[in-house]
Design a protein around this motif. Sequence first.
Motif, PDB file in Angstrom:
ATOM      1  N   GLU A  42       0.862  -1.184   0.000  1.00 41.72           N
ATOM      2  CA  GLU A  42       0.000   0.000   0.000  1.00 41.72           C
ATOM      3  C   GLU A  42       0.899   1.235   0.000  1.00 41.72           C
ATOM      4  O   GLU A  42       1.054   1.905   1.035  1.00 41.72           O
TER       5      GLU A  42
ATOM      6  N   SER B  29      -0.346   4.435   1.629  1.00 46.71           N
ATOM      7  CA  SER B  29      -0.834   4.477   3.005  1.00 46.71           C
ATOM      8  C   SER B  29       0.061   5.394   3.846  1.00 46.71           C
ATOM      9  O   SER B  29       1.285   5.429   3.669  1.00 46.71           O
TER      10      SER B  29
ATOM     11  N   ARG C 179      -3.951   7.236  12.958  1.00 49.07           N
ATOM     12  CA  ARG C 179      -4.501   6.092  12.234  1.00 49.07           C
ATOM     13  C   ARG C 179      -3.974   6.180  10.805  1.00 49.07           C
ATOM     14  O   ARG C 179      -3.497   7.230  10.372  1.00 49.07           O
ATOM     15  N   VAL C 180      -4.106   5.050  10.086  1.00 47.08           N
ATOM     16  CA  VAL C 180      -3.629   5.010   8.698  1.00 47.08           C
ATOM     17  C   VAL C 180      -4.772   5.372   7.751  1.00 47.08           C
ATOM     18  O   VAL C 180      -5.898   4.915   7.933  1.00 47.08           O
ATOM     19  N   VAL C 181      -4.486   6.219   6.778  1.00 47.23           N
ATOM     20  CA  VAL C 181      -5.437   6.481   5.682  1.00 47.23           C
ATOM     21  C   VAL C 181      -4.655   6.431   4.365  1.00 47.23           C
ATOM     22  O   VAL C 181      -3.421   6.352   4.371  1.00 47.23           O
ATOM     23  N   LEU C 182      -5.396   6.477   3.258  1.00 47.69           N
ATOM     24  CA  LEU C 182      -4.726   6.408   1.953  1.00 47.69           C
ATOM     25  C   LEU C 182      -4.654   7.799   1.308  1.00 47.69           C
ATOM     26  O   LEU C 182      -5.646   8.541   1.315  1.00 47.69           O
TER      27      LEU C 182
ATOM     28  N   TYR D 151      -9.643  10.781   2.015  1.00 49.09           N
ATOM     29  CA  TYR D 151     -11.107  10.768   2.133  1.00 49.09           C
ATOM     30  C   TYR D 151     -11.541   9.955   3.336  1.00 49.09           C
ATOM     31  O   TYR D 151     -10.869   8.993   3.732  1.00 49.09           O
ATOM     32  N   THR D 152     -12.693  10.354   3.884  1.00 49.06           N
ATOM     33  CA  THR D 152     -13.160   9.684   5.097  1.00 49.06           C
ATOM     34  C   THR D 152     -14.610  10.045   5.397  1.00 49.06           C
ATOM     35  O   THR D 152     -15.234  10.834   4.683  1.00 49.06           O
TER      36      THR D 152
ATOM     37  N   SER E  85     -16.591  10.746  11.631  1.00 48.65           N
ATOM     38  CA  SER E  85     -15.608   9.883  12.295  1.00 48.65           C
ATOM     39  C   SER E  85     -14.824  10.681  13.341  1.00 48.65           C
ATOM     40  O   SER E  85     -14.859  11.921  13.358  1.00 48.65           O
ATOM     41  N   THR E  86     -14.108   9.953  14.151  1.00 48.06           N
ATOM     42  CA  THR E  86     -13.286  10.598  15.175  1.00 48.06           C
ATOM     43  C   THR E  86     -12.279  11.561  14.538  1.00 48.06           C
ATOM     44  O   THR E  86     -12.130  12.716  14.959  1.00 48.06           O
ATOM     45  N   LYS E  87     -11.583  11.091  13.504  1.00 46.23           N
ATOM     46  CA  LYS E  87     -10.550  11.953  12.884  1.00 46.23           C
ATOM     47  C   LYS E  87     -11.148  13.226  12.322  1.00 46.23           C
ATOM     48  O   LYS E  87     -10.583  14.310  12.461  1.00 46.23           O
TER      49      LYS E  87
ATOM     50  N   GLN F 152     -18.882   5.459  10.724  1.00 46.13           N
ATOM     51  CA  GLN F 152     -17.492   5.234  11.127  1.00 46.13           C
ATOM     52  C   GLN F 152     -17.165   5.822  12.501  1.00 46.13           C
ATOM     53  O   GLN F 152     -17.483   6.979  12.769  1.00 46.13           O
ATOM     54  N   SER F 153     -16.535   5.019  13.305  1.00 46.21           N
ATOM     55  CA  SER F 153     -16.033   5.343  14.654  1.00 46.21           C
ATOM     56  C   SER F 153     -17.110   5.346  15.733  1.00 46.21           C
ATOM     57  O   SER F 153     -16.821   5.601  16.894  1.00 46.21           O
TER      58      SER F 153
HETATM   59  C1  LIG Z   1      -4.029   0.445   4.953  1.00 48.94           C
HETATM   60  C2  LIG Z   1      -5.200   1.202   5.558  1.00 48.94           C
HETATM   61  C3  LIG Z   1      -5.839   2.173   4.798  1.00 48.94           C
HETATM   62  C4  LIG Z   1      -6.906   2.899   5.325  1.00 48.94           C
HETATM   63  N1  LIG Z   1      -7.463   3.903   4.580  1.00 48.94           N
HETATM   64  C5  LIG Z   1      -8.448   4.663   5.113  1.00 48.94           C
HETATM   65  C6  LIG Z   1      -8.937   5.807   4.401  1.00 48.94           C
HETATM   66  O1  LIG Z   1      -8.465   6.167   3.310  1.00 48.94           O
HETATM   67  N2  LIG Z   1      -9.944   6.511   4.981  1.00 48.94           N
HETATM   68  C7  LIG Z   1     -10.479   6.182   6.198  1.00 48.94           C
HETATM   69  O2  LIG Z   1     -11.377   6.864   6.660  1.00 48.94           O
HETATM   70  N3  LIG Z   1      -9.989   5.124   6.911  1.00 48.94           N
HETATM   71  C8  LIG Z   1      -8.990   4.369   6.398  1.00 48.94           C
HETATM   72  N4  LIG Z   1      -8.479   3.320   7.127  1.00 48.94           N
HETATM   73  C9  LIG Z   1      -9.049   3.024   8.462  1.00 48.94           C
HETATM   74  C10 LIG Z   1      -8.464   3.999   9.494  1.00 48.94           C
HETATM   75  O3  LIG Z   1      -7.147   3.596   9.840  1.00 48.94           O
HETATM   76  C11 LIG Z   1      -9.306   4.107  10.772  1.00 48.94           C
HETATM   77  O4  LIG Z   1      -9.494   2.833  11.351  1.00 48.94           O
HETATM   78  C12 LIG Z   1     -10.687   4.714  10.517  1.00 48.94           C
HETATM   79  O5  LIG Z   1     -10.643   5.735   9.545  1.00 48.94           O
HETATM   80  C13 LIG Z   1     -11.283   5.280  11.805  1.00 48.94           C
HETATM   81  O6  LIG Z   1     -10.413   6.263  12.319  1.00 48.94           O
HETATM   82  P1  LIG Z   1     -10.933   7.384  13.363  1.00 48.94           P
HETATM   83  O7  LIG Z   1     -11.786   6.660  14.373  1.00 48.94           O
HETATM   84  O8  LIG Z   1      -9.707   7.978  13.952  1.00 48.94           O
HETATM   85  O9  LIG Z   1     -11.725   8.390  12.564  1.00 48.94           O
HETATM   86  C14 LIG Z   1      -7.385   2.600   6.631  1.00 48.94           C
HETATM   87  C15 LIG Z   1      -6.731   1.627   7.397  1.00 48.94           C
HETATM   88  C16 LIG Z   1      -5.636   0.960   6.879  1.00 48.94           C
HETATM   89  C17 LIG Z   1      -4.918  -0.046   7.757  1.00 48.94           C
END
Ligand SMILES: Cc1cc2nc3c(=O)[nH]c(=O)nc-3n(C[C@H](O)[C@H](O)[C@H](O)COP(=O)(O)O)c2cc1C
Length: 192
Positions: free
Chosen positions: A23, A26, A41-44, A56-57, A61-63, A120-121
């Motif tokens: 990834e 990531s 946390r990880v996002v793309l 994007y999200t 959500s928490t973030k 989410q969250s």
């Molecule tokens: C490889 C990977 C990619 C991810 N990509 C995203 C993403 O692009 N957007 C997203 O909202 N969460 C993504 N997640 C999940 C987040 O890490 C996280 O669990 C989720 O967004 C909730 O976070 P929050 O409670 O801090 O808002 C990804 C997790 C992993 C392991």
Amino acid sequence: MDNPLDLFQQWLDDAKGYDTIDEPTSMTLATINSDGYPDTRVVLLKDVDDSGFVFYTNLTSTKATQLQQTPKAALNFHWMPLNRQVRIQGSVTPVTNAEADEYFASRPRQSQLGAWASKQSQPVESRLELEKRLAKYTAKFHVGKVPRPEFWSGFRLKPIRIEFWLKQPFRLHDRLEYTSTESGWNQRRLFP
Ligand SMILES: Cc1cc2nc3c(=O)[nH]c(=O)nc-3n(C[C@H](O)[C@H](O)[C@H](O)COP(=O)(O)O)c2cc1C
């Protein structure tokens, strides 16, 4: 390189071209919660250019809540097989609705439906509850395009500081720091 975004793009392309990096886009996103604690946390990464780094999200959500409260964040890329790390700090703004619509439309249908299904969250009673919600939205949007939920969009982090780290023997690593100024980017080398 005078513009760190050019160097970043080069490193990202290297990571994308590297077989064992699954990834390459990531990144760890760090935000600040209402008590002042950092949260990660990880996002793309979905887009990057001189205007910033886009992801994007879910907006509830928490973030996203943390970013709405404190629109400052940090990103970290670690491409271990390449021995490279990039650290980025900046301020965050929402992407436009048009941008979010365009990206949402490009996602696989199942991911679009998943976005509708996930609060989410927030706590969820069971896996079944999630699956029921997915079934509900699959039925609701069974024909035609799946519209972007209002609660799903993106953020753009505009960098004020970018540091490139390259592993070197005996921990004598290279660290190149760029800081944004009125007249452009300042560059300096840091001790490892
Ligand atoms: C490889 C990977 C990619 C991810 N990509 C995203 C993403 O692009 N957007 C997203 O909202 N969460 C993504 N997640 C999940 C987040 O890490 C996280 O669990 C989720 O967004 C909730 O976070 P929050 O409670 O801090 O808002 C990804 C997790 C992993 C392991």
